[in-house]
Every structure is written in structure tokens, then in C-alpha cells.
Write an enzyme that holds these catalytic residues in place. Sequence first.
Site, short mmCIF file in Angstrom:
data_model
loop_
_atom_site.label_atom_id
_atom_site.label_comp_id
_atom_site.label_asym_id
_atom_site.label_seq_id
_atom_site.Cartn_x
_atom_site.Cartn_y
_atom_site.Cartn_z
N LYS A 240 -17.01 16.91 1.07
CA LYS A 240 -17.02 15.34 2.02
C LYS A 240 -18.81 15.74 2.41
O LYS A 240 -18.13 16.81 3.24
CB LYS A 240 -16.24 15.73 2.92
CG LYS A 240 -15.73 13.87 3.77
CD LYS A 240 -14.74 14.10 3.91
CE LYS A 240 -14.56 12.11 4.75
NZ LYS A 240 -12.51 11.93 5.38
N GLU A 319 2.93 5.92 3.94
CA GLU A 319 3.92 5.18 5.04
C GLU A 319 5.27 4.78 4.53
O GLU A 319 5.88 5.24 5.57
CB GLU A 319 3.32 3.74 5.43
CG GLU A 319 1.90 4.42 5.62
CD GLU A 319 0.31 4.49 4.56
OE1 GLU A 319 -0.33 4.99 4.83
OE2 GLU A 319 0.89 4.81 3.15
N ARG A 347 3.07 -1.49 3.73
CA ARG A 347 3.44 -0.54 2.98
C ARG A 347 4.61 -0.04 3.30
O ARG A 347 4.99 0.18 2.43
CB ARG A 347 2.50 0.16 2.64
CG ARG A 347 0.46 -0.23 2.98
CD ARG A 347 -0.72 1.63 2.38
NE ARG A 347 -0.48 0.88 1.46
CZ ARG A 347 -0.62 2.37 0.46
NH1 ARG A 347 -1.65 2.64 1.08
NH2 ARG A 347 -0.70 1.83 -0.61
#
Length: 591
Positions: A240, A319, A347
Site C-alpha cells: 500500500k 458489520e 449492512r
Amino acid sequence: MLEQLSSPAELRRLPAGAMDALAGEIRRKLVESVSRTGGHLGPNLGVVELTLALHRVFESPRDAIVWDTGHQSYVHKLLTGRQDFDRLRHAGGLSGYPSRAESEHDLVENSHASTALSYADGLAKAFALRQENDRAVVAVVGDGALTGGMCWEALNNLGAADRPVVVVLNDNGRSYSPTVGGVAAHLAELRDGCGTSLFDQLGFHYLGPIDGHHTAALEAALRSARAYGRPVVVHCLTSKGKGHADAEADLVDHMHTIGPAGKSASSVGWTDIMAEELVAIADERPDVVGITAAMLHPTGLHQFARKFSDRVYDVGIAEQHAVTSAAGLATGGMHPVVCVYATFLNRAFDQLLMDVALHRLPVTFVLDRAGITGNDGPSHHGMWDLSLLGTVPGMRVAAPRDGSSLRALLREAVSWDGPSALRFPKGSASADIAAIGHLGRGDLLRGGLGGDTLLLPVGPCAHAALQAADRLDEAVTVADPRWVLPIDPALVRAAGNFRLVVTIEDNGVAGGFGDTYARALREAGCRTPVRTLALRQEFLAHGDRGTQLSEQCLDADGIIAAVSRRNDGADILPYDRYIGEPASVKVLRGR
């Protein structure tokens, strides 16, 4: 070379030896553009070579390439004819996520994580049914997104079928934060060459690990995967922030998303105040624990974790699991505080309803980035939470108008013996507004208990309401409900003392505070008309928060226009004025 590319077909005509130079150009373009406009820098720097390889091996849009989460699609945009990044994530400019309105190369606008594999499963089934067997389906999914339950539901189906889906696993060891749990441990073993891949056990052919910054190696692996004719996982190792020293060294992901001029766009203002107060509460309450879904730093919960590491749980991008795990903690005698973005609460609605509320459990939901969030666009506006929470029996919802009320309401929420939620917007906290009195559970901010007009703003909308009240000639009272759901009976009784009530909220108009309040007045037999100012029930584009609130008539001008309209006999503003009719803004303003 980059400026000369207007399509993936032109990219495929370039010699393989040109890829390193082109990758360098792309990285320079990303750093220059995103540092100026703000946006997701780290994720895109990490997928430059991977995106080049994908578009050289597969023929988008004939071949379907689906990006999970989608915040790493900037390179994909550059290679598909969208190189004008001057207004990236600003009104009228490119979206920060895949956008079907922008390009035929963007198949889905899936800026919520862990969805790409399910899309790929459906696309592969559709191509087979239509006998379009020459079309490949590719899903690019990160190791962080792989912590989400939907990924494993999709893998279970994909691995058992013979459909030739290519799963490109972009493994950089992170989502927003370092990847957590057993998935992370297994991928670490694969990176070290130890053991058999779980993907093989699920029915996939596993290729890897592959150097995700070596274009030739990536192309070779992807060509093999395409030719295999069965479900394949191509495990790519990337870094990243690759090519940008600050982003590569960023261990807490301040460079995941940056603001203009390279400033960190991580939590500020509202989030900081909440985080500080939560730590103070945890000092006093050993039963208080924190839960987040791969958002430890963005939601401010890292401050809690720094002091009470054994009382904070990051469950990854999961979630649903976070909420039901919170239910288990509450059943076991703890008081969980679940910190998520308002948009991501959607969600886990079933878990909130059936696992928390049905059992009347003391779980507090801290909903960051509620209302208009601005530059992240339709998937990230937190405009659904009040509508959803209003259907949940026993749920209490608070909306602070400023930092001081945030602290007070958080304490009240955590002291409640049932489910509660606290919602606040993105950005800097509003200046404190002192109360001049009380109205039920709410605060009087201006005026008295009777007069011409009663303004009921939700949370920080109080500032615009006070500005409007000061400019109006009529006797206007402004009251902050503080606890917006359930409706305070004192607010219902007070309505009879006014000619008009105007509710103001940055939630969708359907089922929000205004809708619920108007219904409460009807049930009480009160005939005072209610005008509801709220967000139009549509997917709102990206753009500056202040400008968008103004366009939605949630500024002082919009409130003044609503008050100035004579009563037309309707209890609330006609619902169809908010559906697919941008001109409604002008109508409401009287222009």
C-alpha cells in the site's frame, strides 16, 4: 505515454518493456493530482502494476472487471480514458469510486466492501445462460475485504461451480487498518510458502503468491488463470502506498485518504470529541467496551484502544458480526459501544433489529459521518440511519448540535439500559450553542413556548435554524430535540402553541424525524401544519457538504423559504416533490 492512452486497447498495443516507465508516470500523476484534490492515495499507489496487467490481459468492458470497495479504481480510470483529475471527488468532477455514469468500464458502483465476489458469481451465471462463454469475469478483492462475511458466502458458491471466475486477491496486509483474524494469519502462511491454501480446499485453483509490482509476472499469472477454465484465485502481494515514501511508511493509514495539499483526511472534530469523552466514560465504567469494523482510527476508537487494549475489538470488515457480537457482550453484562460510519449501519440492520433490539440489550451505536458526507458520494452519505432506526422498537437516537451536547448525549446513551444511537456528521464540530431553557428532553435555543413558528432542527442543523430565525420577522422559536427518536411528547404538545412547525434534518425525508413527528401530531389530533426539510430521497452525488446542504434547502435560505410559504393544507411537504425532481429546490425557495 499516459497522456496518449485513451483506452485499454491502446495499452495492450504498448510493448511489455514500456510498463515500468508507464507505472512511474501513473504514480507521479496520482501523487500530484490526489495531493491537490484529496482522495484515496495509498490504495491506488499499491495497484498500479496490477491494474496495468489486468487491462493488458482482459478486454474490458467485454470482459467484466469488478473492483471490490472501489476506492482503488483511480488507475483503472486513468487507463479507460478518464485522465482529468482536476476535480476528482468534487462536484462536476470524477467520482472517487467506480461510476456507471462515467464509463462503460465501470460495471458496478460497489463502494461498500466485500461485494465483488457475489457480483462476479452473478455475472458468470448470466454469461453462461446467455452462452457468452468467451467473456471472462474478474473480481479484484483485497485481503481486508476478505474478512467480510459476504466474501465467504460467495466463495462457497464459486468454488463449487465450474464457471471460470478469476479472483484476484490483492494482499497488502491491510484494509483501512492492518487485516485482523484468522484470514490474516492464513494469508501470512501463504506468503511464507507454508501449508495448503484454503482456497484449494474450497474448490479453487490457487496461483501464487505473485509479486504484485512485477507486471510481467502478473500478466503471466493472469493469462494462466484465464485459460484454466475453472475458478481461480491469483494471490498478488502488493505494498500500500508503493512509490511514495510517506505512504509506504504509514502504519496508521493517515495516507489511506488524504485531504487537499496532502493533509490527512482521517478523523477530526466531532470524532475527536466523541473519542475523548468515551475514554473518560471507560475510565469510570469498566463494563464499557468498544467494537469497530476495520475502522479503529477513522472512528476515533484507537484512543480507547491505546488505554484499554483488552476492551476494544476490531472485527474486520464485518458489520453484521460486530453487532451480534455486541449483543453477546451485552448479554454477558457489558455495555458495548459500536463505532461505525452511519452508511455502514445499513449492512447490519437485521442484527440490530433481531439480535440487539428484540432482546432489549444495552448497546450504544456511535454513527460517525451521519448526513451529507461530501466527496465520497452516494454510497457514503449517512442519510438512511434515522429512517431505519425509527422502525426499531425501543431504540433511542440522539443528535448533538455541538461538541458539548455530544459529550452529554454520549453519557446519556451509555447510561440507557436498552439500545441507543448517537449520530453526528463528518468534519469539524460546530461552535457550542447555549440553551436558554428546556422543552421536554430538548433544549430551547431561541424564543419561548408559543408564537408564530417552531423550528425543530436535528443536531448541527441548529446553526442554520438560528440564522434563519434571526432573519425572519415572525416570532420564531428554535428548539433542539436532542433525543430525536422516539418523539418527545413535550414536542407534540408544544406544536399546538404555534402556527407552523418546520423540522430540519440531514437524513432522507422518508421515515426520518420530520415524518415521524408529523405522524405523532396526527395521532394526537394536533392540526398545526408541519413542513419537513430533509434530503431528497435519491442517491446524491459527491460534492462539498456545505453546497449540498444548501441545494437541499437545509441552510438558512431554505428554512426561511419553508417558513414563508403559506399553509396549503398539507401536513408535510408533498413526498413527490422530493422524488427525481431537482427543480423542487427552486420551487421551495420560491425562485
